[in-house]
Structure formats: structure tokens, C-alpha cells
Design a protein around this motif. Structure first.
Motif, PDB file in Angstrom:
ATOM      1  N   ALA A   1      41.767  39.390  51.365  1.00  0.00           N
ATOM      2  CA  ALA A   1      40.837  39.583  50.251  1.00  0.00           C
ATOM      3  C   ALA A   1      41.485  39.335  48.889  1.00  0.00           C
ATOM      4  O   ALA A   1      40.831  39.483  47.859  1.00  0.00           O
ATOM      5  N   LYS A   2      42.770  38.979  48.925  1.00  0.00           N
ATOM      6  CA  LYS A   2      43.520  38.689  47.691  1.00  0.00           C
ATOM      7  C   LYS A   2      43.494  39.884  46.720  1.00  0.00           C
ATOM      8  O   LYS A   2      43.204  39.753  45.537  1.00  0.00           O
ATOM      9  N   ARG A   3      43.794  41.068  47.273  1.00  0.00           N
ATOM     10  CA  ARG A   3      43.890  42.275  46.454  1.00  0.00           C
ATOM     11  C   ARG A   3      45.155  43.035  46.833  1.00  0.00           C
ATOM     12  O   ARG A   3      45.792  42.737  47.860  1.00  0.00           O
ATOM     13  N   ALA A   4      45.522  43.998  46.019  1.00  0.00           N
ATOM     14  CA  ALA A   4      46.704  44.812  46.312  1.00  0.00           C
ATOM     15  C   ALA A   4      46.370  45.825  47.404  1.00  0.00           C
ATOM     16  O   ALA A   4      45.297  46.433  47.385  1.00  0.00           O
ATOM     17  N   PRO A   5      47.280  46.021  48.361  1.00  0.00           N
ATOM     18  CA  PRO A   5      47.007  47.001  49.419  1.00  0.00           C
ATOM     19  C   PRO A   5      47.139  48.432  48.922  1.00  0.00           C
ATOM     20  O   PRO A   5      47.882  48.715  47.977  1.00  0.00           O
ATOM     21  N   GLN A   6      46.420  49.326  49.550  1.00  0.00           N
ATOM     22  CA  GLN A   6      46.518  50.754  49.265  1.00  0.00           C
ATOM     23  C   GLN A   6      47.116  51.424  50.504  1.00  0.00           C
ATOM     24  O   GLN A   6      46.433  51.665  51.478  1.00  0.00           O
TER      25      GLN A   6
ATOM     26  N   GLU B   1      45.131  47.616  56.716  1.00  0.00           N
ATOM     27  CA  GLU B   1      44.908  47.575  55.274  1.00  0.00           C
ATOM     28  C   GLU B   1      45.675  46.424  54.631  1.00  0.00           C
ATOM     29  O   GLU B   1      45.138  45.698  53.780  1.00  0.00           O
TER      30      GLU B   1
ATOM     31  N   ASP C   1      44.027  43.046  55.617  1.00  0.00           N
ATOM     32  CA  ASP C   1      42.733  42.918  54.942  1.00  0.00           C
ATOM     33  C   ASP C   1      42.914  42.662  53.444  1.00  0.00           C
ATOM     34  O   ASP C   1      42.187  41.853  52.840  1.00  0.00           O
ATOM     35  N   ALA C   2      43.885  43.360  52.834  1.00  0.00           N
ATOM     36  CA  ALA C   2      44.140  43.163  51.412  1.00  0.00           C
ATOM     37  C   ALA C   2      44.647  41.754  51.129  1.00  0.00           C
ATOM     38  O   ALA C   2      44.245  41.120  50.141  1.00  0.00           O
TER      39      ALA C   2
END
Length: 268
Positions: free
Chosen positions: A255-260, A248, A251-252
Motif C-alpha cells: 500500500a506504499k505506507r509506513a508499517p505500524q 502488517e 500490506d504496508a
């Protein structure tokens, strides 16, 4: 019939959002580590060790001090070699339990941290102190070399600095303790709680699985030869890569997003 007064608790536990705060509560004795307080603290550490929901532990002291070390009055009341051997072994087990916990432990230090109280600070993974805090391993002043505190102290500061403190019993201030590596930071007294909260926040923002892998690996590899340490670390890192959080997180990032992150108590 005479009413029996309840014995006041020696240790307070507060659970909030995955953070456990353990507060030593013998303020009238500067949180001296009596047998009862040692037992209470060991009990809570054992409980925390098996609780996957805990993410971080903060160790604090009530009243005017963090901890003044062992309870000298209690120690003098039982002048037997077997008693002292059992007491110091019990204390040693407690200090090792702090490092054996799967989550980071932060010492929140104010006032004084002396002898076994200084040992507590040195045994925690991280330590943040008020600027007015002072540290010493001062048993030498009463004819007792702080041998067990020396184990933790000498694993935080250089040998010459540790021995100087042990053989003179002198106090060092928080700024010096930070410079020497006994604590992570010395902050203004009125900013202590905010600084501890900020450090807790940094830890909670990371993957619970990665933190648990990391703490266990960190202390174990320090006892190994270089080649063995690298082999052990490689295996730990490979196993960490198999965790859902690692997939995660990568991948985050891509994808330039915050991880969960996965909940620490989620089933596999």
C-alpha cells in the motif's frame, strides 16, 4: 556507633523507550570484571531475557575504558583450581547469555577492551567503537593464555588473526578491529554516542517480532550442517510469516505506507 558506608553499585541500568543501557561502573579499575560485577551483569541479563518490553541493549563502560578484563588482584587472592574453574565457567555463562538474549546487544567501546573485556565485545551482537579504542587478548603477557576469550574472538575474526592476537598479546586499533570483523564500525571519538544511537534507531524501526525471531535463528543455524540450517530457517521463516507484524509489513509495503508494528509486550 560507626555508620556503615554503602557499597557503590558496580553496574548501572538505564531504561528508556525499550532500550536498556548497562554501564560497567568500576572506573578506578578500568571496569575489571570482578565477581561482583559478573554477578550484577548476569542478574540484569536474566531480567532482560524475560522482559518483552525490551527492544535493544547497549553495553558500555564508565570512566576511561570499556573493560580491562578479569580482576587479576581478586584472582590471585584465591589460588585454587576449583575457584578458577568456577570463575571462568561463570564468565562463560555470561558471554553465552549475551547471545541468548532475544534482542540485539550493542557494545559501545571506548578506551581499552582487553582479555575478557575484548571477549565481551566479541560476544555482543554488534559493536561500535571510538577511533581511539584499542583491543587485545593480552593474558599471554602475564603467563596466562586467554583461552575463554579465544572462544568468542575466534568466532569473529579469522583463525590466524585470532591466534596472532592470542599468542602475542598485541593491541590492535579500532580501524583494524573493524577491518577484521571484531567490531562493526570505528567512528570519531566525539561521534560515538551518536553512532550508537543511530544503530539503536535502526533496530527500533524494525518489527520487534522479526528481530526476536531473527536473532535466535541466526546463532542456532551457525552450529548446523547446511541442510539442517536451511530446514530450520524455513520453519522459523514460516512461523515468522504467521505473526501480525509480517502481515502488517507486507500490506504496508504493497500500500506504499509506513508499517505500524505490534507492541512487543502486546498479548497474542
Amino acid at each position: 556507633m560507626t555508620a556503615q558506608l554503602a557499597t557503590p553499585p558496580l553496574l548501572h541500568r538505564d531504561d528508556r523507550d525499550g532500550v536498556v543501557t548497562l554501564t560497567l561502573d568500576r572506573p578506578g579499575q578500568f571496569n575489571a570484571l570482578s565477581e561482583g560485577l559478573l554477578d550484577a551483569l548476569q542478574t540484569e541479563l536474566d531480567r532482560i531475557a524475560s522482559d518483552p518490553a525490551v527492544r535493544c541493549v547497549v553495553l558500555a563502560g564508565a570512566g576511561k575504558a570499556f573493560s580491562a578484563g578479569h580482576d587479576l588482584r581478586e584472582m590471585r587472592a584465591s589460588p585454587r583450581l576449583s575457584y578458577y574453574q568456577a570463575l571462568f565457567n561463570r564468565c562463560g555463562r555470561l558471554m553465552q547469555s549475551l547471545q541468548a538474549l532475544p534482542v540485539p546487544v550493542i557494545a559501545r567501546v571506548h578506551g581499552i577492551a582487553t582479555a575478557a573485556g575484548c571477549q565481551l565485545v566479541a560476544s555482543c551482537d554488534l559493536a561500535i567503537a571510538a577511533a581511539s579504542a584499542r583491543f587485545a587478548v593480552s593474558g599471554i603477557n602475564v603467563g596466562l593464555f586467554c583461552a575463554t576469550p579465544a572462544v568468542a574472538l575466534s568466532r569473529n575474526v579469522s583463525a590466524k588473526r585470532a591466534f596472532d592476537m592470542l599468542v602475542t598479546g598485541r593491541f590492535i586499533d579500532a580501524a583494524t578491529a573493524a577491518d577484521w570483523g571484531l567490531i562493526n564500525a570505528a567512528v570519531p571519538d566525539d561521534a560515538l554516542d551518536a553512532a550508537v544511537a543511530a544503530k539503536v534507531g535502526e533496530i527500533l524501526a524494525k518489527s520487534p517480532a522479526a528481530v526476536r525471531y531473527g536473532k535466535a535463528m541466526f546463532y542456532r543455524q551457525r552450529q548446523m550442517a547446511l541442510g539442517d540450517a536451511y530446514a530450520f530457517a524455513a520453519d522459523v521463516m514460516a512461523r515468522n510469516m504467521m505473526e501480525p507484524d509480517a502481515a502488517e509489513g507486507i500490506d504496508a509495503f504493497l500500500a506504499k505506507r509506513a508499517p505500524q508494528w505490534r507492541s512487543p509486550d502486546a498479548s497474542a
